[in-house]
Design a protein around this motif. Structure first.
Motif, mmCIF file in Angstrom:
data_model
loop_
_atom_site.group_PDB
_atom_site.id
_atom_site.type_symbol
_atom_site.label_atom_id
_atom_site.label_comp_id
_atom_site.label_asym_id
_atom_site.label_seq_id
_atom_site.Cartn_x
_atom_site.Cartn_y
_atom_site.Cartn_z
ATOM 1 N N VAL A 228 0.441 -1.111 -0.428
ATOM 2 C CA VAL A 228 0.251 -0.266 0.341
ATOM 3 C C VAL A 228 0.741 1.454 0.354
ATOM 4 C CG1 VAL A 228 -1.497 1.399 0.900
ATOM 5 C CG2 VAL A 228 -1.882 -1.355 1.138
ATOM 6 N N GLY A 229 0.533 1.917 -1.157
ATOM 7 C CA GLY A 229 1.087 3.467 -0.760
ATOM 8 C C GLY A 229 0.912 4.513 -0.719
ATOM 9 N N TRP A 230 0.924 5.519 0.551
ATOM 10 C CA TRP A 230 -0.322 6.262 0.676
ATOM 11 C C TRP A 230 0.544 7.672 0.259
ATOM 12 C CZ3 TRP A 230 1.582 10.107 5.880
ATOM 13 C CH2 TRP A 230 0.076 11.349 5.511
ATOM 14 N N THR A 231 -0.259 9.097 -0.887
ATOM 15 C CA THR A 231 0.254 10.226 -1.446
ATOM 16 C C THR A 231 0.799 10.739 0.363
ATOM 17 O OG1 THR A 231 -2.110 10.734 -1.566
ATOM 18 C CG2 THR A 231 -1.482 9.578 -3.388
ATOM 19 N N GLY A 232 -0.045 11.176 1.188
ATOM 20 C CA GLY A 232 0.087 12.079 2.153
ATOM 21 C C GLY A 232 -1.108 13.352 2.049
ATOM 22 N N LEU A 233 -1.550 12.852 0.698
ATOM 23 C CA LEU A 233 -2.792 14.455 0.835
ATOM 24 C C LEU A 233 -4.388 13.051 0.683
ATOM 25 C CD1 LEU A 233 -3.034 16.760 -0.491
ATOM 26 C CD2 LEU A 233 -3.679 15.618 -2.487
ATOM 27 N N THR A 305 -4.758 11.538 -8.908
ATOM 28 C CA THR A 305 -3.617 12.226 -8.788
ATOM 29 C C THR A 305 -2.865 12.268 -9.514
ATOM 30 O OG1 THR A 305 -2.812 12.058 -6.821
ATOM 31 C CG2 THR A 305 -5.116 13.512 -6.892
ATOM 32 N N PRO A 306 -1.640 13.246 -9.601
ATOM 33 C CA PRO A 306 0.137 12.770 -9.915
ATOM 34 C C PRO A 306 0.883 12.350 -9.788
ATOM 35 C CG PRO A 306 -0.028 15.276 -10.593
ATOM 36 C CD PRO A 306 -1.985 14.867 -10.081
ATOM 37 N N ALA A 307 0.298 11.851 -7.814
ATOM 38 C CA ALA A 307 0.895 10.980 -6.561
ATOM 39 C C ALA A 307 0.736 9.885 -7.189
ATOM 40 C CB ALA A 307 0.952 11.678 -5.660
ATOM 41 N N LEU A 308 -0.619 9.248 -7.526
ATOM 42 C CA LEU A 308 -1.846 8.321 -7.535
ATOM 43 C C LEU A 308 -1.150 7.658 -9.029
ATOM 44 C CD1 LEU A 308 -5.303 8.930 -5.981
ATOM 45 C CD2 LEU A 308 -3.240 6.589 -5.473
ATOM 46 N N VAL A 309 -0.616 8.087 -9.998
ATOM 47 C CA VAL A 309 -0.082 7.847 -11.427
ATOM 48 C C VAL A 309 0.305 7.473 -11.093
ATOM 49 C CG1 VAL A 309 0.260 8.816 -13.477
ATOM 50 C CG2 VAL A 309 -2.064 9.956 -12.588
ATOM 51 N N ALA A 310 1.633 8.155 -10.776
ATOM 52 C CA ALA A 310 2.662 7.590 -10.123
ATOM 53 C C ALA A 310 3.008 6.065 -9.007
ATOM 54 C CB ALA A 310 4.076 8.618 -9.312
ATOM 55 N N ASP A 331 -4.591 10.106 -0.705
ATOM 56 C CA ASP A 331 -5.762 8.538 0.121
ATOM 57 C C ASP A 331 -4.104 7.788 0.109
ATOM 58 O OD1 ASP A 331 -6.693 10.255 1.732
ATOM 59 O OD2 ASP A 331 -8.803 9.139 0.916
ATOM 60 N N CYS A 332 -5.104 6.759 -0.670
ATOM 61 C CA CYS A 332 -3.812 5.893 -0.634
ATOM 62 C C CYS A 332 -4.154 5.033 -2.547
ATOM 63 C CB CYS A 332 -3.728 4.447 0.430
ATOM 64 S SG CYS A 332 -3.807 5.450 1.843
ATOM 65 N N GLY A 333 -3.191 4.093 -3.074
ATOM 66 C CA GLY A 333 -3.029 2.937 -4.183
ATOM 67 C C GLY A 333 -2.760 1.696 -3.233
ATOM 68 N N LEU A 334 -2.954 0.765 -4.152
ATOM 69 C CA LEU A 334 -1.666 -0.589 -4.034
ATOM 70 C C LEU A 334 -1.449 -1.577 -5.395
ATOM 71 C CD1 LEU A 334 -4.877 -1.919 -4.623
ATOM 72 C CD2 LEU A 334 -5.170 -1.603 -2.548
ATOM 73 N N PRO A 356 5.865 4.328 1.297
ATOM 74 C CA PRO A 356 5.073 2.773 1.461
ATOM 75 C C PRO A 356 4.095 2.771 2.518
ATOM 76 C CG PRO A 356 7.019 2.956 0.480
ATOM 77 C CD PRO A 356 7.131 4.627 0.884
ATOM 78 N N LEU A 357 3.253 1.912 2.742
ATOM 79 C CA LEU A 357 3.059 2.196 4.474
ATOM 80 C C LEU A 357 3.282 0.010 5.064
ATOM 81 C CD1 LEU A 357 -0.335 4.162 4.423
ATOM 82 C CD2 LEU A 357 1.592 4.454 4.991
ATOM 83 N N GLU A 358 3.717 -0.038 6.400
ATOM 84 C CA GLU A 358 4.060 -1.510 6.683
ATOM 85 C C GLU A 358 2.515 -1.966 6.732
ATOM 86 O OE1 GLU A 358 6.225 -3.078 5.508
ATOM 87 O OE2 GLU A 358 7.839 -1.251 4.571
ATOM 88 N N LEU A 359 2.143 -2.565 6.399
ATOM 89 C CA LEU A 359 0.263 -2.929 6.666
ATOM 90 C C LEU A 359 0.121 -4.344 6.276
ATOM 91 C CD1 LEU A 359 -1.887 -0.122 4.964
ATOM 92 C CD2 LEU A 359 -1.093 -0.365 7.088
#
Ligand code: PMV
Ligand code: MG
Length: 371
Positions: A228-233, A305-310, A331-334, A356-359
């Motif tokens: 899981v990745g967090w965009t910080g937004l 968003t640009p972060a989610l595209v990346a 929010d997040c993507g996976l 990256p979130l350790e989940l």
């Protein structure tokens, strides 16, 4: 009566977001070992203490079916709307059983926030479920059986949509199902058009079958990597619900096309999970990313968003399947795939500002322990 502790996991959509707003659609959700914790103990009067509002201890009463906060400034802020609604519905439920709420001190602690910002792991759903389950468990209800959890889900839906925008227009309820039932939840959206709180007793409303509602637990493959990745937004889901209302009105055929394809992808992923086939699951995730990209074309602000595209592009470049999760806009993507490849995605994400979130997955959902 001793004190009770419980925990409610955070959640993410695997597949099915947006489509799940339509009755009969299905979504797949994952919950994670990051929790909203609640503790409830007998007290002289009603108290709420929560780190969602730092340092605040709020006294409240219950008069003529209403929660009354002791001091006006103790009234929950918007952030705590969910707490107020959940308390209200928990008390209404007890009343429908002709039971008088006994005073308690309720404490909430959230690991679903980072320095006060929501991580996008379904904190509002977790708060709603934690408050309802704590108050009901304090008054003797158990939540082990599927039926008891289903009833809690229905009550949570009423409370949650009350704090959003009326029982028809709010969210799909998928987030509530996921945090109550745990990974992997397959959720089928109920038809809300017949649901009119007040037309029958609350107790009865929770007993009857809700048309189209389905909740099923599915297995998760042991040999599949997930990150899981967090965009910080932080993103506001309600803004995106407005986009959907607009889109449905403006382009009903386009919406219908999206629904057909989205439900086909989710159904394929469901079968893949049941059969333990990873390849069709990954394919469905990739397809769903494309469907969301098409859907967002009419939106004022993008789902990706640009972060989610990346996030998704860099995972796909490694041979993984990836997508945004939930409403998007932050929010997040996976990313999913070969565990060795999934490990190497973290580095790439960091260099692009995605954390990256350790989940680890949570398979239990709502979990109670006596203190
Ligand atoms: O971003 P989230 O986790 O709040 O997900 C929203 C998903 C939607 O389908 C857009 C809305 C809903 O209630 O299911
Ligand atoms: Mg979100």
């Amino acid at each position: 009566m001793k004190s009770l502790k419980l925990r409610v996991p955070g959640k993410l959509f695997l597949l099915g977001e947006y489509a799940i707003l339509e009755p009969g659609s299905q979504a797949l959700l994952l919950s994670f070992q990051r929790y909203l914790q609640a503790e409830i103990a007998p007290a002289e009067q009603f108290w709420l203490q929560t780190d969602l509002l730092p340092g605040a201890v709020n006294g409240f009463g219950y008069e003529q079916g209403q929660i009354v906060w002791q001091t006006p400034e103790a009234r929950p802020s918007e952030k705590l709307n969910f707490v107020g609604e959940a308390l209200q519905w928990a008390f209404a439920y007890l009343e429908s059983l002709e039971r008088r709420p006994r005073p308690f001190r309720l404490q909430l602690h959230s690991d679903l926030h980072s320095s006060g910002a929501k991580l996008g792991l379904g904190s509002s759903a977790a708060v709603t479920v934690a408050v309802l389950a704590a108050v009901l468990a304090f008054h003797g209800e158990a939540f082990e059986s599927h039926e008891a959890r289903l009833k809690l889900f229905k009550l949570a839906t009423l409370a949650h949509s009350g704090s959003q925008r009326g029982s028809q227009g709010g969210g799909s309820g998928a987030d509530l199902a996921a945090v109550i039932f745990g990974s992997v939840t397959c959720y089928r959206r109920y038809d809300a058009s017949w649901l009119k709180p007040g037309s029958v007793s609350l107790n009865k409303l929770l007993e009857v079958n809700w048309p189209l509602l389905g909740i099923e637990k599915l297995p998760w493959p042991a040999d599949l990597g997930l990150k899981v990745g967090w965009t910080g937004l932080p993103a506001a889901t309600l803004d995106f619900l407005e986009e959907i209302s607009y889109l449905k009105e403006k382009d009903p055929e386009g919406w219908m096309r999206f629904l057909f394809s989205a439900n086909a992808a989710t159904a394929a992923a469901r079968s893949a999970l049941i059969e333990g086939q990873n390849a069709p699951l990954l394919q469905a995730v990739g397809q769903y990313r494309h469907l969301l990209q098409e859907l967002q074309m009419e939106f004022l602000s993008p789902i990706e968003t640009p972060a989610l595209v990346a996030l998704s592009d860099s995972a796909e470049a490694l041979g993984l399947a990836a997508k945004s999760s939930g409403a998007g806009g932050g929010d997040c993507g996976l990313a999913l795939g070969d565990p060795a490849l999934v490990d190497s995605v973290s580095e790439r994400w960091r260099s692009q500002g995605v954390e990256p979130l350790e989940l680890a997955l949570d398979f239990q959902g709502l979990c109670l322990e006596e203190g």
